[in-house]
Design an enzyme around this catalytic site. Structure first.
Site, PDB file in Angstrom:
ATOM      1  N   ASP A  67       0.770  -1.484   0.092  1.00  0.00           N
ATOM      2  CA  ASP A  67      -0.081  -0.125  -0.006  1.00  0.00           C
ATOM      3  C   ASP A  67       1.168   1.090   0.379  1.00  0.00           C
ATOM      4  OD1 ASP A  67      -1.758   2.203   0.244  1.00  0.00           O
ATOM      5  OD2 ASP A  67      -2.507   1.182   2.348  1.00  0.00           O
ATOM      6  N   SER A 147      -1.266  14.457 -14.448  1.00  0.00           N
ATOM      7  CA  SER A 147      -2.756  14.347 -15.509  1.00  0.00           C
ATOM      8  C   SER A 147      -2.636  15.713 -16.447  1.00  0.00           C
ATOM      9  CB  SER A 147      -3.899  13.748 -14.562  1.00  0.00           C
ATOM     10  OG  SER A 147      -5.113  14.403 -15.212  1.00  0.00           O
ATOM     11  N   TYR A 160      -6.653  16.082  -6.521  1.00  0.00           N
ATOM     12  CA  TYR A 160      -6.457  15.336  -7.489  1.00  0.00           C
ATOM     13  C   TYR A 160      -5.097  16.357  -8.928  1.00  0.00           C
ATOM     14  CZ  TYR A 160      -5.994  12.249 -11.390  1.00  0.00           C
ATOM     15  OH  TYR A 160      -5.531  11.858 -12.904  1.00  0.00           O
ATOM     16  N   LYS A 164      -1.805  16.305  -9.290  1.00  0.00           N
ATOM     17  CA  LYS A 164      -0.639  16.269 -10.125  1.00  0.00           C
ATOM     18  C   LYS A 164      -0.216  17.418 -10.688  1.00  0.00           C
ATOM     19  CE  LYS A 164      -2.568  12.526 -11.229  1.00  0.00           C
ATOM     20  NZ  LYS A 164      -1.386  10.797 -10.697  1.00  0.00           N
TER      21      LYS A 164
HETATM   22  N1  NAD Z   1      -7.173   6.794 -16.841  1.00  0.00           N
HETATM   23  C1  NAD Z   1      -6.536   8.372 -17.212  1.00  0.00           C
HETATM   24  O1  NAD Z   1      -7.681   9.212 -17.543  1.00  0.00           O
HETATM   25  C2  NAD Z   1      -5.635   8.758 -16.628  1.00  0.00           C
HETATM   26  C3  NAD Z   1      -5.102  10.093 -16.592  1.00  0.00           C
HETATM   27  C4  NAD Z   1      -4.362  11.094 -16.189  1.00  0.00           C
HETATM   28  C5  NAD Z   1      -4.080  10.160 -15.254  1.00  0.00           C
HETATM   29  N2  NAD Z   1      -4.236   9.025 -14.739  1.00  0.00           N
HETATM   30  C6  NAD Z   1      -3.119   8.501 -13.970  1.00  0.00           C
HETATM   31  O2  NAD Z   1      -2.466   7.427 -14.533  1.00  0.00           O
HETATM   32  C7  NAD Z   1      -2.011   6.340 -13.706  1.00  0.00           C
HETATM   33  C8  NAD Z   1      -3.324   5.398 -13.803  1.00  0.00           C
HETATM   34  O3  NAD Z   1      -4.178   5.135 -13.575  1.00  0.00           O
HETATM   35  P1  NAD Z   1      -5.335   4.527 -13.917  1.00  0.00           P
HETATM   36  O4  NAD Z   1      -6.307   4.978 -15.366  1.00  0.00           O
HETATM   37  O5  NAD Z   1      -4.667   3.266 -15.189  1.00  0.00           O
HETATM   38  O6  NAD Z   1      -6.192   4.058 -13.184  1.00  0.00           O
HETATM   39  P2  NAD Z   1      -6.538   2.485 -12.187  1.00  0.00           P
HETATM   40  O7  NAD Z   1      -7.861   3.040 -11.455  1.00  0.00           O
HETATM   41  O8  NAD Z   1      -6.956   1.216 -13.254  1.00  0.00           O
HETATM   42  O9  NAD Z   1      -5.333   1.693 -11.391  1.00  0.00           O
HETATM   43  C9  NAD Z   1      -4.366   2.217 -10.596  1.00  0.00           C
HETATM   44  C10 NAD Z   1      -4.150   1.592 -10.093  1.00  0.00           C
HETATM   45  O10 NAD Z   1      -3.359   1.706  -9.002  1.00  0.00           O
HETATM   46  C11 NAD Z   1      -3.344   0.674  -8.085  1.00  0.00           C
HETATM   47  N3  NAD Z   1      -3.099   1.584  -6.760  1.00  0.00           N
HETATM   48  C12 NAD Z   1      -4.070   2.168  -6.162  1.00  0.00           C
HETATM   49  N4  NAD Z   1      -3.995   2.912  -5.377  1.00  0.00           N
HETATM   50  C13 NAD Z   1      -2.894   2.290  -4.431  1.00  0.00           C
HETATM   51  C14 NAD Z   1      -1.454   2.251  -3.073  1.00  0.00           C
HETATM   52  N5  NAD Z   1      -2.800   3.081  -2.053  1.00  0.00           N
HETATM   53  N6  NAD Z   1      -0.941   1.346  -3.405  1.00  0.00           N
HETATM   54  C15 NAD Z   1      -0.111   0.752  -4.701  1.00  0.00           C
HETATM   55  N7  NAD Z   1      -0.881   0.414  -5.396  1.00  0.00           N
HETATM   56  C16 NAD Z   1      -2.090   1.046  -5.984  1.00  0.00           C
HETATM   57  C17 NAD Z   1      -4.376   0.423  -8.125  1.00  0.00           C
HETATM   58  O11 NAD Z   1      -4.655  -1.463  -6.806  1.00  0.00           O
HETATM   59  C18 NAD Z   1      -4.471  -0.204  -9.276  1.00  0.00           C
HETATM   60  O12 NAD Z   1      -4.175  -1.874 -10.134  1.00  0.00           O
HETATM   61  C19 NAD Z   1      -2.621   6.962 -11.931  1.00  0.00           C
HETATM   62  O13 NAD Z   1      -1.746   8.155 -11.158  1.00  0.00           O
HETATM   63  C20 NAD Z   1      -3.743   8.090 -12.566  1.00  0.00           C
HETATM   64  O14 NAD Z   1      -3.767   9.389 -11.633  1.00  0.00           O
HETATM   65  C21 NAD Z   1      -5.048   8.289 -15.676  1.00  0.00           C
END
Ligand code: NAD
Length: 264
Positions: A67, A147, A160, A164
């Site tokens: 975590d 992001s 958030y 970012k």
């Molecule tokens: N999806 C989007 O549109 C988007 C856009 C911009 C930025 N992002 C960024 O990209 C990154 C990944 O996003 P995603 O869409 O793949 O998200 P997601 O929610 O699909 O996956 C996130 C992963 O992080 C893990 N996680 C969450 N909290 C955790 C913790 N405390 N310790 C360890 N692992 C943890 C989760 O278990 C999951 O496997 C994030 O930082 C998100 O902010 C995503």
């Protein structure tokens, strides 16, 4: 794209939040690039399946269940990588979460939850990886997943967006601090990526708008000049480039991977 170091030893990358979405695609991509990849995640079940996916493609890999909201767990995870493989060449700070709710309803607990994982962890994981890289005296790569929300703010995701924006700032400070050690630090600002996070966001926005989640997402995609969401692979390709030898002269940058929805 070749691995970071072109000697006989396999370079080692750590990807946080690697069990699904962008992190999982990044782990698969870096393994294909020739890295041994440590996948770190909170979700033990999806983590195992992601590690299997990398291993099935002949990637050298290890699962680290942690975590990362806890700094002790961040320390343990990075130490475990060094104990396993004796080196650390690249860190991808990808683990992140969001809370989507109206600005006037954000609580101090919401703020703490988002800022601790999305910003504090990025800083301290970067610091710890940098110490390991400096100790070996080798070139290193750090890539932070920020992001486009960090560029322009979000009315319903204020903590958030602040986190970012902070990630972009930490990226630049770290790039300046670590340049003399040949460690590059860059950020990627994804737009709307086809992952579980995006689906969750649009379930909540749909309730506020009084439309279906599909309609909420369709409206958002309609604003993207390239006319589609990013795939996790689109983001992984940018990470791969920053981790490659071709990117050795690029540091302190924040690259939008967003189909043109944000241009600053
Ligand atoms: N999806 C989007 O549109 C988007 C856009 C911009 C930025 N992002 C960024 O990209 C990154 C990944 O996003 P995603 O869409 O793949 O998200 P997601 O929610 O699909 O996956 C996130 C992963 O992080 C893990 N996680 C969450 N909290 C955790 C913790 N405390 N310790 C360890 N692992 C943890 C989760 O278990 C999951 O496997 C994030 O930082 C998100 O902010 C995503």
């Amino acid at each position: 794209m070749g691995p970071l170091r072109q000697d006989a030893v396999t370079p080692v990358a750590v990807v946080t939040g690697a069990a699904q979405g962008i992190g999982r695609a990044t782990a698969v991509r870096l393994a294909a690039d020739g890295f041994a990849v440590a996948l770190v995640d909170l979700n033990a079940d999806t983590l195992e399946s992601a590690v299997r996916e990398v291993a099935e493609r002949d990637g050298k890999t290890v699962a680290i269940h942690a975590d990362l909201a806890s700094l002790d767990e961040v320390t343990r995870a990075i130490e475990q990588v060094q104990t396993t493989w004796g080196r650390l060449d690249a860190l991808v700070n990808n683990a992140g979460r969001e809370i989507t709710k109206p600005f006037t309803e954000i609580s101090p607990a919401d703020w703490e939850a988002i800022l601790s994982l999305d910003l504090r962890t990025v800083f301290f994981a970067t610091q710890q990886a940098a110490r390991a890289m400096i100790a070996r005296g080798a070139e290193g790569r750090i890539v932070n997943i920020a992001s486009i929300a960090g560029r322009s703010g979000r009315s319903d995701q204020a903590p958030y967006a602040a986190a970012k924006a902070g990630v972009i700032s930490v990226t630049r400070s770290a790039a300046r601090a670590l340049a003399t050690h040949r460690i590059t630090v860059n950020a990627i600002c994804p737009g709307i990526v086809d992952t579980a996070m995006t689906r969750r966001i649009h379930e909540r926005r749909a309730r506020e708008l009084g439309v279906s989640p599909e309609e909420s997402l369709r409206r958002m995609v309609g604003r993207i000049p390239l006319g589609r969401m990013a795939s996790p692979d689109d983001v992984a390709a940018a990470v791969s480039f920053f981790c490659s030898p071709q990117a050795s002269y690029i540091t302190g940058q924040a690259l939008n991977v967003c189909g043109g929805i944000e241009m600053d």
